[in-house]
Design a protein around this motif. Structure first.
Motif, short mmCIF file in Angstrom:
data_model
loop_
_atom_site.label_atom_id
_atom_site.label_comp_id
_atom_site.label_asym_id
_atom_site.label_seq_id
_atom_site.Cartn_x
_atom_site.Cartn_y
_atom_site.Cartn_z
N ASP A 18 0.77 -1.28 -0.11
CA ASP A 18 0.10 0.05 -0.02
C ASP A 18 1.00 1.22 0.01
N ASP A 19 2.10 1.13 0.46
CA ASP A 19 3.04 2.40 0.26
C ASP A 19 3.57 2.73 -1.05
N PHE A 20 3.07 2.08 -2.13
CA PHE A 20 3.98 2.20 -3.29
C PHE A 20 3.71 3.73 -3.87
N ASP A 21 2.52 4.20 -3.79
CA ASP A 21 2.47 5.58 -4.44
C ASP A 21 3.28 6.66 -3.58
N LEU A 49 10.58 -4.79 -1.20
CA LEU A 49 9.74 -5.62 -0.30
C LEU A 49 9.77 -6.94 0.21
N ALA A 50 10.16 -7.59 -0.96
CA ALA A 50 10.53 -9.09 -0.84
C ALA A 50 11.84 -9.31 -0.18
N ASP A 51 12.78 -8.53 -0.33
CA ASP A 51 13.88 -8.33 0.54
C ASP A 51 13.93 -8.01 1.98
N GLU A 52 12.80 -7.37 2.33
CA GLU A 52 12.37 -6.85 3.59
C GLU A 52 13.61 -5.81 4.02
N VAL A 53 13.81 -4.86 3.17
CA VAL A 53 14.76 -3.93 3.58
C VAL A 53 14.45 -2.35 3.52
N LEU A 54 13.12 -2.22 3.05
CA LEU A 54 12.49 -0.79 2.66
C LEU A 54 11.58 -0.51 4.19
N TYR A 66 7.14 5.89 -4.47
CA TYR A 66 7.25 6.17 -5.84
C TYR A 66 7.50 7.59 -6.00
N ALA A 67 6.62 8.33 -5.51
CA ALA A 67 6.34 9.69 -5.10
C ALA A 67 8.02 10.43 -4.86
N LEU A 68 8.37 9.87 -3.91
CA LEU A 68 9.56 10.14 -3.16
C LEU A 68 10.68 10.11 -3.99
N TYR A 69 10.84 8.92 -4.62
CA TYR A 69 12.13 8.60 -5.37
C TYR A 69 12.08 9.25 -6.61
N MET A 70 10.87 9.69 -7.33
CA MET A 70 10.85 10.50 -8.30
C MET A 70 10.75 11.98 -8.06
N HIS A 71 10.75 12.46 -6.96
CA HIS A 71 10.58 13.87 -6.71
C HIS A 71 11.75 14.63 -7.13
N PRO A 72 11.71 15.65 -7.89
CA PRO A 72 12.71 16.36 -8.40
C PRO A 72 13.83 16.74 -7.76
N SER A 73 13.50 17.28 -6.48
CA SER A 73 14.63 17.70 -5.52
C SER A 73 15.18 16.46 -4.77
N ILE A 74 14.68 15.37 -4.71
CA ILE A 74 14.88 14.25 -4.02
C ILE A 74 15.68 13.22 -4.94
N ASN A 79 -1.42 7.41 11.64
CA ASN A 79 -0.14 7.77 11.16
C ASN A 79 0.30 8.01 9.80
N THR A 80 0.89 9.22 9.49
CA THR A 80 1.13 9.78 8.27
C THR A 80 2.50 9.45 7.91
N PRO A 81 2.94 8.62 6.77
CA PRO A 81 4.11 8.71 6.22
C PRO A 81 4.78 9.81 5.94
#
Length: 163
Positions: free
Chosen positions: A8-11, A44-49, A14-22, A60-62
């Motif tokens: 459920d955290d995909f959006d 997710l499968a590697d359980e590292v995120l 994804y938004a953080l990874y693709m943010h132009p300043s990040i 709780n807000t991400p």
């Protein structure tokens, strides 16, 4: 609060990874959501995120994310910290320091002896934050990161936290 990332955290991720300043300071080039999906599923499968959340009255807000990747065998006492980012809407509120303190606590709970990371020599705010949280500079990784969309290499500062 830190918790493992979920589908459920995909959006948010994804938004953080693709943010132009990040994005220039993270691992992945700009890409479509469809292209990023298999990367996300592997993390997710590697359980590292992980997700860093802040509490408000109802939920709780991400607010941030990171990867904590424990090494193996003779280096199993070490974890690599990467993909560290705070949502820009939460910037300047001290959450980066809070998230780093929680990451260090997570490392202690995993009996780590060392957390290592690298950050761009141009990412002065991140380097200052890491130092404020107890990380020390160990050297420069020359031409470490290649930014394909800019066709240039960046040097990275290698840093570590020793328990």
């Amino acid at each position: 609060m830190i918790r493992p990332a979920q589908m459920d955290d995909f959006d948010f991720i994804y938004a953080l990874y693709m943010h132009p300043s990040i994005n220039p300071f993270l691992l992945y080039e700009f890409m479509s959501a469809d292209s990023f999906k298999p990367i996300f599923e592997a993390l997710l499968a590697d359980e590292v995120l992980y997700i860093f959340s802040v509490s408000d009255e109802r939920q709780n807000t991400p607010a941030g994310m990171f990867k904590l990747i424990q090494l193996k065998h003779r280096t199993s006492h070490i974890a690599y910290l990467g993909g560290v980012a705070i949502d820009p809407t939460f910037a300047g509120k001290g959450l980066g320091q809070t998230m780093m303190q929680e990451i260090i606590s997570l490392g202690a709970s995993k009996n780590l002896k060392r957390i290592e990371l690298s950050t761009s020599v141009h990412n002065l705010r991140a380097a200052a934050l890491y130092e404020k949280c107890g990380f020390e500079r160990e050297g420069i990784l020359r031409n470490y990161t290649y930014l394909k969309h800019e066709d240039r290499y960046l040097d990275e500062i290698l840093m570590s936290y020793i328990f």
